[in-house]
Write a protein that holds these residues in place. Sequence first.
Motif, PDB file in Angstrom:
ATOM      1  N   ASP A 102     -22.518 -29.809  23.715  1.00  0.00           N
ATOM      2  CA  ASP A 102     -22.450 -28.598  22.891  1.00  0.00           C
ATOM      3  C   ASP A 102     -23.819 -28.100  22.445  1.00  0.00           C
ATOM      4  OD1 ASP A 102     -22.967 -30.672  21.118  1.00  0.00           O
ATOM      5  OD2 ASP A 102     -21.616 -29.909  19.577  1.00  0.00           O
ATOM      6  N   ALA A 103     -24.881 -28.575  23.093  1.00  0.00           N
ATOM      7  CA  ALA A 103     -26.228 -28.121  22.756  1.00  0.00           C
ATOM      8  C   ALA A 103     -26.596 -26.912  23.612  1.00  0.00           C
ATOM      9  CB  ALA A 103     -27.233 -29.243  22.971  1.00  0.00           C
ATOM     10  N   LEU A 150     -32.614 -20.508  18.745  1.00  0.00           N
ATOM     11  CA  LEU A 150     -31.295 -21.005  19.149  1.00  0.00           C
ATOM     12  C   LEU A 150     -31.348 -22.216  20.065  1.00  0.00           C
ATOM     13  CD1 LEU A 150     -29.352 -17.696  19.837  1.00  0.00           C
ATOM     14  CD2 LEU A 150     -28.794 -19.417  18.104  1.00  0.00           C
ATOM     15  N   ILE A 151     -32.367 -22.324  20.886  1.00  0.00           N
ATOM     16  CA  ILE A 151     -32.365 -23.360  21.907  1.00  0.00           C
ATOM     17  C   ILE A 151     -32.263 -24.747  21.274  1.00  0.00           C
ATOM     18  CG2 ILE A 151     -34.874 -23.572  22.171  1.00  0.00           C
ATOM     19  CD1 ILE A 151     -34.162 -23.641  25.267  1.00  0.00           C
ATOM     20  N   GLY A 152     -31.291 -25.498  21.770  1.00  0.00           N
ATOM     21  CA  GLY A 152     -31.119 -26.879  21.339  1.00  0.00           C
ATOM     22  C   GLY A 152     -30.202 -27.117  20.163  1.00  0.00           C
ATOM     23  N   ILE A 153     -29.845 -26.061  19.420  1.00  0.00           N
ATOM     24  CA  ILE A 153     -28.938 -26.336  18.301  1.00  0.00           C
ATOM     25  C   ILE A 153     -27.528 -26.542  18.834  1.00  0.00           C
ATOM     26  CG2 ILE A 153     -30.403 -25.117  16.661  1.00  0.00           C
ATOM     27  CD1 ILE A 153     -28.201 -22.971  16.518  1.00  0.00           C
ATOM     28  N   ARG A 154     -26.683 -27.082  17.970  1.00  0.00           N
ATOM     29  CA  ARG A 154     -25.336 -27.447  18.400  1.00  0.00           C
ATOM     30  C   ARG A 154     -24.298 -26.752  17.530  1.00  0.00           C
ATOM     31  NH1 ARG A 154     -25.593 -33.846  19.183  1.00  0.00           N
ATOM     32  NH2 ARG A 154     -23.648 -33.439  20.265  1.00  0.00           N
ATOM     33  N   LYS A 155     -23.080 -26.737  18.033  1.00  0.00           N
ATOM     34  CA  LYS A 155     -21.965 -26.097  17.340  1.00  0.00           C
ATOM     35  C   LYS A 155     -21.915 -26.545  15.877  1.00  0.00           C
ATOM     36  CE  LYS A 155     -17.054 -25.222  17.821  1.00  0.00           C
ATOM     37  NZ  LYS A 155     -15.883 -25.389  18.684  1.00  0.00           N
ATOM     38  N   LEU A 185     -24.076 -21.356  14.360  1.00  0.00           N
ATOM     39  CA  LEU A 185     -23.545 -21.438  15.713  1.00  0.00           C
ATOM     40  C   LEU A 185     -22.060 -21.764  15.672  1.00  0.00           C
ATOM     41  CD1 LEU A 185     -24.178 -21.430  18.711  1.00  0.00           C
ATOM     42  CD2 LEU A 185     -24.680 -23.857  18.535  1.00  0.00           C
ATOM     43  N   HIS A 186     -21.260 -20.956  16.402  1.00  0.00           N
ATOM     44  CA  HIS A 186     -19.818 -21.161  16.453  1.00  0.00           C
ATOM     45  C   HIS A 186     -19.346 -21.769  17.758  1.00  0.00           C
ATOM     46  CE1 HIS A 186     -18.222 -19.464  12.685  1.00  0.00           C
ATOM     47  NE2 HIS A 186     -19.443 -18.979  12.638  1.00  0.00           N
ATOM     48  N   ASP A 187     -19.884 -21.342  18.893  1.00  0.00           N
ATOM     49  CA  ASP A 187     -19.447 -21.871  20.185  1.00  0.00           C
ATOM     50  C   ASP A 187     -20.609 -21.932  21.154  1.00  0.00           C
ATOM     51  OD1 ASP A 187     -16.548 -22.274  19.993  1.00  0.00           O
ATOM     52  OD2 ASP A 187     -16.467 -20.107  19.686  1.00  0.00           O
ATOM     53  N   VAL A 188     -20.557 -22.913  22.042  1.00  0.00           N
ATOM     54  CA  VAL A 188     -21.510 -23.034  23.141  1.00  0.00           C
ATOM     55  C   VAL A 188     -20.723 -23.335  24.398  1.00  0.00           C
ATOM     56  CG1 VAL A 188     -23.460 -24.321  24.112  1.00  0.00           C
ATOM     57  CG2 VAL A 188     -23.311 -23.980  21.647  1.00  0.00           C
ATOM     58  N   PHE A 189     -20.945 -22.542  25.428  1.00  0.00           N
ATOM     59  CA  PHE A 189     -20.333 -22.804  26.724  1.00  0.00           C
ATOM     60  C   PHE A 189     -21.454 -23.120  27.694  1.00  0.00           C
ATOM     61  CE2 PHE A 189     -17.420 -20.096  24.428  1.00  0.00           C
ATOM     62  CZ  PHE A 189     -16.247 -20.820  24.529  1.00  0.00           C
ATOM     63  N   ALA A 190     -21.287 -24.218  28.423  1.00  0.00           N
ATOM     64  CA  ALA A 190     -22.314 -24.678  29.358  1.00  0.00           C
ATOM     65  C   ALA A 190     -22.601 -23.628  30.408  1.00  0.00           C
ATOM     66  CB  ALA A 190     -21.857 -25.979  30.021  1.00  0.00           C
ATOM     67  N   PRO A 191     -23.821 -23.665  30.956  1.00  0.00           N
ATOM     68  CA  PRO A 191     -24.154 -22.727  32.033  1.00  0.00           C
ATOM     69  C   PRO A 191     -23.144 -22.832  33.167  1.00  0.00           C
ATOM     70  CG  PRO A 191     -26.091 -23.937  31.344  1.00  0.00           C
ATOM     71  CD  PRO A 191     -24.908 -24.568  30.648  1.00  0.00           C
ATOM     72  N   LEU A 246     -31.562 -26.471  31.486  1.00  0.00           N
ATOM     73  CA  LEU A 246     -33.003 -26.576  31.588  1.00  0.00           C
ATOM     74  C   LEU A 246     -33.656 -27.211  30.375  1.00  0.00           C
ATOM     75  CD1 LEU A 246     -33.835 -23.118  33.118  1.00  0.00           C
ATOM     76  CD2 LEU A 246     -33.452 -25.279  34.277  1.00  0.00           C
ATOM     77  N   LEU A 247     -33.182 -26.898  29.194  1.00  0.00           N
ATOM     78  CA  LEU A 247     -33.897 -27.329  28.010  1.00  0.00           C
ATOM     79  C   LEU A 247     -32.919 -27.510  26.870  1.00  0.00           C
ATOM     80  CD1 LEU A 247     -36.648 -27.677  26.504  1.00  0.00           C
ATOM     81  CD2 LEU A 247     -36.535 -25.238  26.075  1.00  0.00           C
ATOM     82  N   VAL A 248     -32.982 -28.640  26.229  1.00  0.00           N
ATOM     83  CA  VAL A 248     -32.167 -28.880  25.052  1.00  0.00           C
ATOM     84  C   VAL A 248     -33.054 -29.496  23.994  1.00  0.00           C
ATOM     85  CG1 VAL A 248     -30.217 -30.135  24.082  1.00  0.00           C
ATOM     86  CG2 VAL A 248     -30.088 -29.258  26.406  1.00  0.00           C
ATOM     87  N   ILE A 249     -33.007 -28.971  22.801  1.00  0.00           N
ATOM     88  CA  ILE A 249     -33.740 -29.519  21.685  1.00  0.00           C
ATOM     89  C   ILE A 249     -32.737 -30.293  20.846  1.00  0.00           C
ATOM     90  CG2 ILE A 249     -35.068 -28.984  19.611  1.00  0.00           C
ATOM     91  CD1 ILE A 249     -35.715 -26.270  21.037  1.00  0.00           C
ATOM     92  N   CYS A 250     -32.965 -31.556  20.656  1.00  0.00           N
ATOM     93  CA  CYS A 250     -32.081 -32.382  19.819  1.00  0.00           C
ATOM     94  C   CYS A 250     -32.856 -32.807  18.595  1.00  0.00           C
ATOM     95  CB  CYS A 250     -31.588 -33.599  20.593  1.00  0.00           C
ATOM     96  SG  CYS A 250     -30.529 -33.145  21.948  1.00  0.00           S
ATOM     97  N   ILE A 251     -32.392 -32.396  17.431  1.00  0.00           N
ATOM     98  CA  ILE A 251     -33.056 -32.714  16.180  1.00  0.00           C
ATOM     99  C   ILE A 251     -32.258 -33.800  15.478  1.00  0.00           C
ATOM    100  CG2 ILE A 251     -33.833 -31.812  13.966  1.00  0.00           C
ATOM    101  CD1 ILE A 251     -33.910 -29.033  15.414  1.00  0.00           C
ATOM    102  N   PRO A 252     -32.840 -35.017  15.373  1.00  0.00           N
ATOM    103  CA  PRO A 252     -32.111 -36.116  14.733  1.00  0.00           C
ATOM    104  C   PRO A 252     -31.785 -35.787  13.276  1.00  0.00           C
ATOM    105  CG  PRO A 252     -34.158 -36.870  15.741  1.00  0.00           C
ATOM    106  CD  PRO A 252     -34.160 -35.376  15.798  1.00  0.00           C
ATOM    107  N   ARG A 253     -30.631 -36.188  12.836  1.00  0.00           N
ATOM    108  CA  ARG A 253     -30.207 -35.961  11.446  1.00  0.00           C
ATOM    109  C   ARG A 253     -30.292 -37.251  10.684  1.00  0.00           C
ATOM    110  NH1 ARG A 253     -29.772 -30.749  10.377  1.00  0.00           N
ATOM    111  NH2 ARG A 253     -29.003 -29.626  12.133  1.00  0.00           N
TER     112      ARG A 253
END
Length: 145
Positions: free
Chosen positions: A48-49, A94-99, A117-123, A138-145
């Motif tokens: 969902d990223a 927006l890049i990398g955030i999640r639902k 962010l409400h919805d993410v559909f994969a490419p 191509l690119l996902v930003i994952c921010i640890p919580r």
Amino acid sequence: MWIRARTIADQLDNLARANIGRNPIVASRLLDEIDRAVIATRSELPPDAITIGSEVTFRDNATGGMQTIILVMPTEADISTQRISVMTPVGAALIGIRKGETIWWQTPDCEVRELTLHDVFAPCTGASFLGLSGCVSLLVICIPR
């Protein structure tokens, strides 16, 4: 932040550096995220990223308005079809955030906006970005919580 392949990281890095003079805020934000990136396989990416090619629905928390866009590389951008470049303030934010996540970004008019962010559909299969074919993350930003 996760990047699927080193060549993709290099292409995004080159893109950001080429735009540092014209668009320093967005280019700097993208360069900072690339510096934190982890090379990953597709199976390691959160489903969902937001990635390049993702269809994304978000709410502008100030107006309550909903918008659906597709996040793309600059050469694929077309506002008339809601294809937003990663080199725009909202694209870089927006890049990398999640639902369910909320982000803040600055407009070109220096207004700070809050989006959820409400919805993410994969490419989609058959997408083509940067000369790649098939389903592209191509690119996902994952921010640890």
